[in-house]
Structures are given as structure tokens and as C-alpha cells.
Design a protein around this motif. Structure first.
Motif, PDB file in Angstrom:
ATOM      1  N   GLY A  59       5.509   3.701   5.359  1.00 20.94           N
ATOM      2  CA  GLY A  59       4.820   2.547   4.784  1.00 20.94           C
ATOM      3  C   GLY A  59       5.147   1.264   5.522  1.00 20.94           C
ATOM      4  N   LYS A 107       2.863  -2.188   5.609  1.00 24.36           N
ATOM      5  CA  LYS A 107       2.672  -2.430   4.176  1.00 24.36           C
ATOM      6  C   LYS A 107       3.840  -3.234   3.623  1.00 24.36           C
ATOM      7  CE  LYS A 107       0.032   1.776   3.312  1.00 24.36           C
ATOM      8  NZ  LYS A 107       0.004   3.064   2.600  1.00 24.36           N
ATOM      9  N   THR A 108       3.545  -4.053   2.629  1.00 22.85           N
ATOM     10  CA  THR A 108       4.605  -4.814   1.972  1.00 22.85           C
ATOM     11  C   THR A 108       5.373  -3.870   1.048  1.00 22.85           C
ATOM     12  OG1 THR A 108       3.253  -5.400   0.061  1.00 22.85           O
ATOM     13  CG2 THR A 108       3.166  -6.888   1.977  1.00 22.85           C
ATOM     14  N   ALA A 159       5.945  -4.379  -2.029  1.00 26.49           N
ATOM     15  CA  ALA A 159       5.200  -4.313  -3.293  1.00 26.49           C
ATOM     16  C   ALA A 159       4.111  -3.249  -3.224  1.00 26.49           C
ATOM     17  CB  ALA A 159       4.603  -5.673  -3.624  1.00 26.49           C
ATOM     18  N   THR A 160       3.407  -3.187  -2.111  1.00 27.09           N
ATOM     19  CA  THR A 160       2.355  -2.185  -1.936  1.00 27.09           C
ATOM     20  C   THR A 160       2.942  -0.781  -1.894  1.00 27.09           C
ATOM     21  OG1 THR A 160       0.997  -3.769  -0.726  1.00 27.09           O
ATOM     22  CG2 THR A 160       0.468  -1.441  -0.445  1.00 27.09           C
ATOM     23  N   GLU A 213       4.142   0.346  -5.335  1.00 24.93           N
ATOM     24  CA  GLU A 213       3.068   0.573  -6.305  1.00 24.93           C
ATOM     25  C   GLU A 213       2.774   2.072  -6.451  1.00 24.93           C
ATOM     26  OE1 GLU A 213      -1.538  -0.439  -6.264  1.00 24.93           O
ATOM     27  OE2 GLU A 213      -0.282  -2.232  -6.400  1.00 24.93           O
TER      28      GLU A 213
END
Length: 132
Positions: free
Chosen positions: A88, A93-94, A96-97, A100
Motif C-alpha cells: 500500500g 496510498k496514505t 488512512a486509505t 480503511e
């Protein structure tokens, strides 16, 4: 050391199936079923694949003690988390993403898949009658 190498090999088979499952999810399931049903079916399918792979590989792994079996499951979850988080971040990707995916949002059952991964060796041994 041989048990670790064998366990890693089984996890690599699971990883290959998980990547194929992800491709199926994104190219077929979600476009045809919608996001929530696609995610749910994908999670159920991956959980079933993990259990079948583990059931088939268990004799080759050669472990029967509950501690070994649960150790395999914990090892596989740790490898999976390391892969998922690293991949990720590699994709940009952050956090947070990435995190999730660890919620039950929109039909996602990834936490259940991780739980299945953790208990798959022990459950497969029970199904094979190797554990009472």
C-alpha cells in the motif's frame, strides 16, 4: 528451519491466490455485482481458498502440535500484514486509505479473512482429525 521454509511456501501460494482473487474482484465481481456484494463475495472466496490450501498442505507441513499450528497462522497473518502495508505504501496510498481496508465498510470483510488465516492451520488439523 524446514518448518519455517515450508510455512513460507504455503503462504506464497496463499498470496498468489489472494492476488488472483483481487484481480477477479476488481475486474468481474465489483463491476457485475456492485461494491458491497463484490467485496463480500471476494472475502468469502479468499477465506475458502485459504482453508482449502491449508487443508491440502497440512500433511506436507508435517506439524500437528497446536502451538505449531497456531504459530503458522500467526506467521501468515504477520506476513500478510507486512505485505499489505508495504504494498500500500509502495503504491503511494496514505495510512488512512490503507487502514480503511481493516474496517467492515461497504461489505469489506478483510478482518475476517485475517482471522481465517490465523486459525486455518489449526482448523485444517481439526478437520483432518489431527486435533481433538
Amino acid at each position: 528451519m524446514a518448518l519455517i521454509a515450508k510455512s513460507l511456501t504455503v503462504w506464497l501460494v496463499i498470496l498468489f491466490c489472494a492476488v488472483a482473487n483481487g484481480a477477479l474482484r476488481e475486474s468481474v465481481l465489483i463491476p457485475h455485482l456492485g461494491k458491497a456484494p463484490g467485496l463480500l463475495l471476494s472475502g468469502v472466496l479468499l477465506s475458502a481458498l485459504i482453508l482449502v490450501i491449508t487443508f491440502l498442505a497440512l500433511p506436507w507441513l508435517g506439524a500437528h502440535r497446536p502451538a505449531q499450528l497456531m504459530g503458522f497462522g500467526a506467521f501468515w497473518v504477520a506476513l500478510t500484514l507486512a505485505f499489505e502495508l508495504s504494498f500500500g505504501r509502495f503504491q503511494g496510498k496514505t495510512w488512512a486509505t490503507i487502514l480503511e481496508a481493516y474496517t467492515f465498510k461497504d461489505g469489506n470483510i478483510w478482518p475476517v479473512v485475517l482471522l481465517v488465516t490465523a486459525v486455518a492451520p489449526y482448523a485444517a488439523a481439526r478437520l483432518r482429525g489431527l486435533q481433538s
